[in-house]
Design a protein around this motif. Structure first.
Motif, PDB file in Angstrom:
ATOM      1  N   PRO A 350      15.095 -22.598 -13.660  1.00 36.88           N
ATOM      2  CA  PRO A 350      15.310 -23.873 -14.373  1.00 36.88           C
ATOM      3  C   PRO A 350      15.240 -23.742 -15.888  1.00 36.88           C
ATOM      4  N   LEU A 351      14.509 -22.745 -16.382  1.00 38.90           N
ATOM      5  CA  LEU A 351      14.336 -22.585 -17.828  1.00 38.90           C
ATOM      6  C   LEU A 351      15.427 -21.709 -18.439  1.00 38.90           C
ATOM      7  N   HIS A 531      15.601 -22.524 -28.072  1.00 38.33           N
ATOM      8  CA  HIS A 531      14.959 -22.346 -26.778  1.00 38.33           C
ATOM      9  C   HIS A 531      13.443 -22.414 -26.972  1.00 38.33           C
ATOM     10  N   PRO A 532      12.732 -23.105 -26.070  1.00 31.21           N
ATOM     11  CA  PRO A 532      11.277 -23.261 -26.262  1.00 31.21           C
ATOM     12  C   PRO A 532      10.512 -21.940 -26.240  1.00 31.21           C
ATOM     13  N   ASN A 533      11.050 -20.905 -25.593  1.00 31.15           N
ATOM     14  CA  ASN A 533      10.297 -19.642 -25.567  1.00 31.15           C
ATOM     15  C   ASN A 533      10.259 -18.994 -26.950  1.00 31.15           C
ATOM     16  N   VAL A 534      11.167 -19.395 -27.837  1.00 25.84           N
ATOM     17  CA  VAL A 534      11.131 -18.929 -29.219  1.00 25.84           C
ATOM     18  C   VAL A 534      10.394 -19.943 -30.088  1.00 25.84           C
ATOM     19  N   THR A 635      30.189 -24.127 -34.560  1.00 28.08           N
ATOM     20  CA  THR A 635      29.458 -25.077 -35.396  1.00 28.08           C
ATOM     21  C   THR A 635      28.128 -25.457 -34.761  1.00 28.08           C
ATOM     22  N   ASN A 636      27.825 -24.853 -33.562  1.00 31.45           N
ATOM     23  CA  ASN A 636      26.553 -25.151 -32.914  1.00 31.45           C
ATOM     24  C   ASN A 636      25.446 -24.301 -33.512  1.00 31.45           C
ATOM     25  N   PRO A 637      24.263 -24.845 -33.634  1.00 30.35           N
ATOM     26  CA  PRO A 637      23.158 -24.041 -34.171  1.00 30.35           C
ATOM     27  C   PRO A 637      22.793 -22.914 -33.216  1.00 30.35           C
ATOM     28  N   THR A 638      22.531 -21.722 -33.790  1.00 28.79           N
ATOM     29  CA  THR A 638      22.147 -20.567 -32.986  1.00 28.79           C
ATOM     30  C   THR A 638      20.640 -20.427 -32.996  1.00 28.79           C
ATOM     31  N   PRO A 639      20.006 -20.385 -31.836  1.00 31.21           N
ATOM     32  CA  PRO A 639      18.552 -20.210 -31.816  1.00 31.21           C
ATOM     33  C   PRO A 639      18.158 -18.904 -32.466  1.00 31.21           C
ATOM     34  N   LYS A 640      16.951 -18.886 -33.012  1.00 30.40           N
ATOM     35  CA  LYS A 640      16.440 -17.645 -33.585  1.00 30.40           C
ATOM     36  C   LYS A 640      16.306 -16.579 -32.504  1.00 30.40           C
TER      37      LYS A 640
END
Length: 643
Positions: A350-351, A531-534, A635-640
């Motif tokens: 799910p994550l 993503h929350p893991n980052v 144009t979407n933000p890229t997670p770190k």
């Protein structure tokens, strides 16, 4: 192999007539008081000089060369060295010339194709029991204080009357012969609960160690073979109380492979010393015939005299490994590998989605189980012992990065230590390393700004071993981890605490051929899309920049690099994928030329490079290949996480 154990691991090395022999012990807990003097009592009992022992005289004083600091174990591998000084190698034939009966001469010659060291028996000599006895001394310190070891020579040449042993030795020596013996070991105070059926039972582990001692031909626990000639009513040990004490001890303190709280009783049979003064016959491979042989050297009539210490040491090693891991706690469950992978995958899907969840599951099971991912897939039905699996799954399902759970992350083919407070190395950053090393293969001095775990700097040093590599970070936690990785990976780098926004140039003298950085670059307004893991676990100071100044770190580094770069030196950055055009303009405004924006393997603009422009030159962008000078793409933000 010459390595034994999992929780308490021994690596034994050396030969009888080599310059050194020794042992490395891994898994020794930190904080145990220890000194060379504490080995003396056991080593003195093993030392030659008494009747029936070898005339060879060695000091047998241990040198502790690692794992000890200020009189206490550090938790790092403990290495003990012993010198061989009293050797007479001329007494021994060359490998393959004459095989001594009942020695390992021929089997070693066959197995190692004649390259074995035959002097004094080489690696198969009883001399190798010396480091085993020393390992037993350490293992005893890992056991509960109430555990006590007693060893004695119970039989010699079939006689169990100790008052006659000296006479038997004299007679055997006068006849040029030798005697076998039986060593009895008793361990008192062993708690109930040690042992891991089926294959790591107390008997199994102890026998494995005892049979490694040269000359051991038999091991029995409790009544041993006598029990086979008995009946159940006579052999059963009747329980007396709730603590498990028994009226008899035919089981030798072990039931079902697990210690039961009674004395551990073991008997070890040693063969007669095969080196005897009598003339014997052997096969001569050079002539293809039998020939007479008289063995030189300095054999002793009864090796079991000194084997008692080796037997006690073997039991201590087995017990120390069990105690260090289990401490009488219930054993962690054994679970089939495919069940572990399935459970983690289901919890994380799910994550992350199924494919990434399965990748994390494989990484977790392999890392915590001490096996490779290939082994996991090759034998998915095999069982793994994973303690606290439910807790691990819960933390991962909450978003905790698997790298923090395992304490390591892969980067450029190396395993880097990581922990909370330090940014996790990303595979995409490997492309930045590749770009730098491909364009500057002869660089003499490089600087990594914001080094974190040290992954970029260490990878550069490993690929450019002749270069001097320096690294800077403002976080003490990151510098400590980078220093640990530098030592582990044998890549010496210069580490300094420096602020990329302020005093970078003041902290490093001289100039650099290359300055590289993967600084914070994610606008705070994009945090919600990460993503929350980052976002929730990695250090925010290594991730985020103000929305009104997203190039804060790049601009500061670029300005200071103008004073720090050598002529024609290169400046390299990892960048946010939407920042290509603004990065190009900023670098041109700061006086740089040949500004290039490079796409990664996924086609995203993720890297930038530049060099200082000549004072009169007008900067012109380069184009071509995968190098771009203008923004394009998503144009979407890229997670770190993509760093």
């Amino acid at each position: 192999m010459n390595t034994f154990g999992r929780n308490f691991r021994l690596s034994l090395w050396g030969e009888s007539h080599g310059s050194l022999l020794g042992i490395t012990l891994d898994g020794v807990p930190a904080g145990i008081p220890l000194s060379a003097e504490e080995f003396e009592a056991d080593l003195a009992r093993r030392r030659s000089g008494a009747a029936g022992t070898t005339p060879r005289r060695e000091k047998d004083t241990p040198r502790i060369v690692s794992g000890l600091y200020r009189g206490h174990t550090t938790g790092a591998p403990l290495t003990l060295l012993f010198d061989n000084t009293d050797t007479r190698s001329a007494d021994y034939p060359a490998a393959g010339s004459r095989f001594r009966p009942s020695h390992a001469d021929r089997t070693a010659w066959v197995k190692y194709h004649g390259y074995n060291d035959p002097r004094g028996g080489g690696h198969f000599s009883g001399r190798l029991t010396l480091p085993l006895v020393a390992a037993g001394v350490v293992a005893k310190r890992m056991l509960p204080g109430e555990v006590r070891f007693e060893t004695r020579l119970a039989e010699m040449g079939g006689c169990d009357d100790a008052s006659r042993f000296e006479e038997l030795l004299r007679n055997a020596a006068a006849e040029g012969d030798s005697l076998g013996g039986v060593v009895a070991c008793r361990v008192r105070g062993v708690p109930a609960g040690y042992g891991e059926p089926f294959f790591d039972t107390v008997e199994g582990v102890a026998a494995h160690l005892l049979f490694a001692i040269p000359g051991v031909k038999g091991v029995e626990f409790g009544s041993g073979f006598a029990a086979a000639r008995s009946c159940g009513s006579a052999n059963n040990d009747l329980l007396l109380d709730a603590e498990g004490h028994t009226a008899t001890n035919h089981a030798g303190g072990i039931d079902g492979g697990i210690t039961n709280g009674n004395d551990l009783v073991v008997r070890v049979a040693f063969k007669p010393t095969p080196s005897i003064a009598r003339e014997q016959f052997t096969y001569d491979p050079a002539t293809g015939t039998r020939r007479a042989l008289r063995i030189g050297g300095r054999p002793h009539p009864c090796i079991s005299l000194r084997g008692a210490l080796g037997g006690g040491g073997g039991l201590a090693i087995g017990g120390g490994g069990r105690a260090g891991h289990h401490s009488c706690r219930p054993a962690p469950p054994m679970t089939p590998r495919h069940d572990i992978i399935r459970r983690i995958t289901e919890a994380l899907t799910p994550l992350y989605g199924h494919d990434e969840a399965r990748s994390i599951a494989l990484l977790t099971a392999a890392g915590l189980g001490g096996v490779s991912r290939t082994q996991l897939l090759a034998d998915p039905g095999a069982e793994l012992e994973l303690e606290g699996l439910d807790d691990v799954i819960a933390r991962l399902a909450a978003g905790r990065p698997v790298q923090y759970e395992l304490g390591e992350a892969e980067f450029c083919g190396m395993s880097f230590k990581v922990r909370e407070g330090v940014l996790i190395p990303r595979p995409e950053t490997e492309e930045l390393v590749e770009w730098v090393t491909s364009e500057h293969p002869t660089a003499r001095r490089l600087l990594d700004v914001g080094t974190g775990s040290g992954c970029i700097a260490i990878a550069l040093k490993r690929r450019l071993p002749r270069a001097e590599v320096a690294a800077a970070d403002i976080a003490d936690e990151a510098l400590a981890v980078a220093a640990e990785n530098s030592r582990r990976l044998e890549a010496p780098i210069e580490l300094r605490r420096a602020d990329a926004l302020d005093n970078l140039a003041e902290c490093f003298a001289g100039t650099f051929d290359v300055i590289v950085s993967n600084p914070p670059y994610v606008p705070r307004s994009d945090a919600a899309a990460m993503h929350p893991n980052v976002r929730d676990y990695e250090p925010p100071g290594a991730l985020f920049v103000p929305d009104d100044d997203p190039l804060l770190f790049y601009r500061a580094i670029a300005r200071q690099a103008r004073r720090m770069l050598a002529p024609d030196g290169g400046l390299y950055f990892e960048i946010y994928e939407r920042a290509g055009e603004t990065m190009r303009r900023m670098l041109l405004e700061e006086g740089y030329a040949e500004v290039r924006i490079r796409r990664d393997l996924f086609g995203r603009e993720r890297m930038a490079s530049a060099r200082l422009a000549a004072p009169q030159a007008e900067a012109a962008p380069e184009t071509g290949g995968d190098l771009r000078t203008a923004a394009g793409g998503t144009t979407n933000p890229t997670p770190k996480q993509q760093r």
